[in-house]
Structure formats: structure tokens, C-alpha cells
Motif scaffolding. Structure first.
Motif, mmCIF file in Angstrom:
data_model
loop_
_atom_site.group_PDB
_atom_site.id
_atom_site.type_symbol
_atom_site.label_atom_id
_atom_site.label_comp_id
_atom_site.label_asym_id
_atom_site.label_seq_id
_atom_site.Cartn_x
_atom_site.Cartn_y
_atom_site.Cartn_z
ATOM 1 N N ASP A 118 11.882 1.445 -9.123
ATOM 2 C CA ASP A 118 10.974 0.721 -8.247
ATOM 3 C C ASP A 118 10.466 1.689 -7.189
ATOM 4 N N ASP A 119 9.155 1.933 -7.166
ATOM 5 C CA ASP A 119 8.603 2.881 -6.209
ATOM 6 C C ASP A 119 8.161 2.207 -4.915
ATOM 7 N N ALA A 120 8.490 0.924 -4.772
ATOM 8 C CA ALA A 120 8.153 0.218 -3.546
ATOM 9 C C ALA A 120 9.038 0.724 -2.411
ATOM 10 N N PRO A 121 8.576 0.558 -1.166
ATOM 11 C CA PRO A 121 9.411 0.973 -0.042
ATOM 12 C C PRO A 121 10.763 0.271 -0.068
ATOM 13 N N GLU A 199 -2.317 3.011 -1.957
ATOM 14 C CA GLU A 199 -0.924 2.700 -2.291
ATOM 15 C C GLU A 199 -0.203 2.074 -1.101
ATOM 16 N N LEU A 200 -0.362 2.689 0.073
ATOM 17 C CA LEU A 200 0.326 2.190 1.263
ATOM 18 C C LEU A 200 -0.228 0.850 1.714
ATOM 19 N N ARG A 202 -1.398 -1.434 -0.148
ATOM 20 C CA ARG A 202 -0.832 -2.441 -1.056
ATOM 21 C C ARG A 202 0.630 -2.716 -0.722
ATOM 22 N N GLN A 203 1.401 -1.650 -0.496
ATOM 23 C CA GLN A 203 2.826 -1.805 -0.233
ATOM 24 C C GLN A 203 3.094 -2.515 1.087
ATOM 25 N N TRP A 204 2.199 -2.349 2.050
ATOM 26 C CA TRP A 204 2.419 -2.927 3.368
ATOM 27 C C TRP A 204 1.742 -4.269 3.546
ATOM 28 N N PHE A 208 3.474 -8.611 -0.240
ATOM 29 C CA PHE A 208 4.293 -7.650 -0.959
ATOM 30 C C PHE A 208 5.620 -7.445 -0.229
ATOM 31 N N MET A 209 5.565 -7.418 1.113
ATOM 32 C CA MET A 209 6.776 -7.228 1.895
ATOM 33 C C MET A 209 7.720 -8.421 1.769
ATOM 34 N N ARG A 212 9.860 -8.493 -1.371
ATOM 35 C CA ARG A 212 11.028 -7.617 -1.490
ATOM 36 C C ARG A 212 12.109 -7.948 -0.475
#
Length: 248
Positions: A118-121, A199-200, A202-204, A208-209, A212
Motif C-alpha cells: 500500500d503506497d498510501a501515507p 498523487e499528494l 489524491r492522498q490528502w 481518502f484519509m 484509512r
């Protein structure tokens, strides 16, 4: 039962004395949330943030009103759970176990349900961001706070470069470098910068947060991350324009 109610039930079962509650809390946590990884992630984040905030306050020796306000920005605590939040805070602050022991156990709790490849933070990155948010709320990152955060970051498994990237979202350690916010080298191409930005972003994204394990009220940190990212992009664009003008 929602995550805050389960959090409250967990805290109510903790020993009344502060001495050495860490092992009891971790053991109870694992048994209490067995078979419910989603709720476990949410409560793990809350427990880690509250306990490590208390340890950071003890290490620094001072708790300012701005830091209390920053803590309350992260957590919209239900009125009937306020007592439990501050009970955990005080127990952790008074516990004889050092903050290193707390950081190690909180890292394990926050990482137990991480998916392979998983490459998510990491959830620990969210915790470290939250601690930075509180530490810098008074406009200054004090030396003891920085030392605390560096040690916690190392225990969480972040490299020096990764720590610098996280720190750059909150404060410039030395010379301000907008590329550091994106975790890129100074000579990154325009395409690499744009790719990393997407990418960031999307992750932030808050959705998405939350997926997780970060509580929905953690929007303050998500907004702060995006503000830092957009400021970095503007600074990088200005650097490129200046460079092109000099070459013209």
C-alpha cells in the motif's frame, strides 16, 4: 456503537493509577477491537494522538492556549466523551513510561492493519502531522519539541528525508525548500512535480484519509497539508520563471 463510544469504553476500563498504564492499555486495545479493523484504526489514531500529545507537553514542559486550541481543531470531541479524552491525556502525561515506549507501541497499533504494497501515507504520518500542528500552533517550534518529533519520527520508521518532507509542511528546518514539501529533489522536472502534486492531492483528500482510519474531523490537517502543497507549487513555479527570465 461508534468509534468515540468504543474509545470511551476502553478508557473507562484503564487502571485508575497513571503508573505503567501503557502495557495495560495496549493489551486491552488489541482484545477490545479484535475482528473490527476499521474501528480499530480510527481509535488507534485517536489514542496515539492524545497520548503522544501528552508526552510532548511533558517533554516541552509548557502547554499554551494555542496548543490546546490546535488539539481541539483536530478532535471535535463529543461532549460526553470529553472527560475520557482528558483522562487519557493526564494518565499518559503522568505515566512513568517514557515517550519512546509510547511512540513504539502507538506505531505498532497504527500499523497493524496496513495493507501490503500500500503506497498510501501511513497512519503514523497522520499522527506526526497532527503533533507538528500542535507543536507549531504558538508560531514557534521549540528545540525540545523538534527533538521529541525527530525521535518519534525515527521510531515510527521515517527516514531523515521523509521526516524533512513532513516537517516542511509546517516549518522550514534551515533554508526553506518548496521541493521538500513534495519530497522531491531540487532538480525535479516539471512533469515530475505535476505528477507528485496529483498523487499528494489524491492522498490528502478527506475521503481518502477517512478510509484509512483518520477521523472525519481531521480536516484541519488535510487543509493545512493542501495549503502547504499549493504554496510549494507556487514557489516552484516562481523559481522556474525566475530561472527562465535569467536565461532569456
Amino acid at each position: 456503537m461508534n468509534a468515540w463510544s468504543l474509545f470511551g469504553e476502553l478508557i473507562n476500563r484503564l487502571p485508575a493509577q497513571a503508573e505503567s498504564i501503557l502495557s495495560a492499555m495496549v493489551e486491552m486495545f488489541r482484545s477490545f477491537f479484535w475482528g473490527d479493523p476499521e474501528t480499530r484504526r480510527k481509535v488507534a489514531f485517536s489514542v496515539a494522538m492524545i497520548a503522544l500529545s501528552a508526552k510532548m507537553a511533558k517533554a516541552d514542559g509548557v502547554v499554551t492556549q494555542s496548543e490546546v486550541a490546535a488539539f481541539q481543531q483536530i478532535f471535535e470531541i463529543p461532549e460526553d466523551e470529553t472527560r475520557n479524552v482528558f483522562r487519557l491525556y493526564e494518565l499518559a502525561r503522568q505515566d512513568v513510561a517514557g515517550f519512546e515506549a509510547y511512540a513504539k507501541q502507538m506505531a505498532e497499533l497504527c500499523s497493524e492493519d496496513r495493507r501490503e504494497n500500500d503506497d498510501a501515507p501511513r497512519l503514523t504520518e497522520d499522527v506526526l502531522d497532527g503533533l507538528f500542528h500542535i507543536a507549531t500552533a504558538d508560531g514557534v517550534l521549540h528545540e525540545r519539541e523538534l527533538e521529541f518529533l525527530q525521535i518519534v519520527g525515527s521510531i515510527f520508521g521515517f527516514s531523515d528525508d521523509e521526516f524533512e518532507t513532513i516537517a516542511a509542511r509546517h516549518v522550514a528546518l534551515g533554508v526553506a525548500n518548496p521541493f521538500a514539501v513534495l519530497g522531491l529533489p531540487d532538480d525535479a522536472t516539471k512533469a515530475e512535480v505535476q505528477k507528485r502534486y496529483r498523487e499528494l492531492a489524491r492522498q490528502w483528500h478527506p475521503d481518502f484519509m477517512v478510509a484509512r482510519g483518520v477521523p472525519e474531523e481531521f480536516l484541519e490537517i488535510a487543509n493545512q497539508r493542501m495549503a502547504a502543497l499549493n504554496e510549494a507549487m507556487s514557489a516552484i513555479e516562481a523559481l522556474r520563471n525566475n530561472r527562465e527570465n535569467r536565461q532569456a
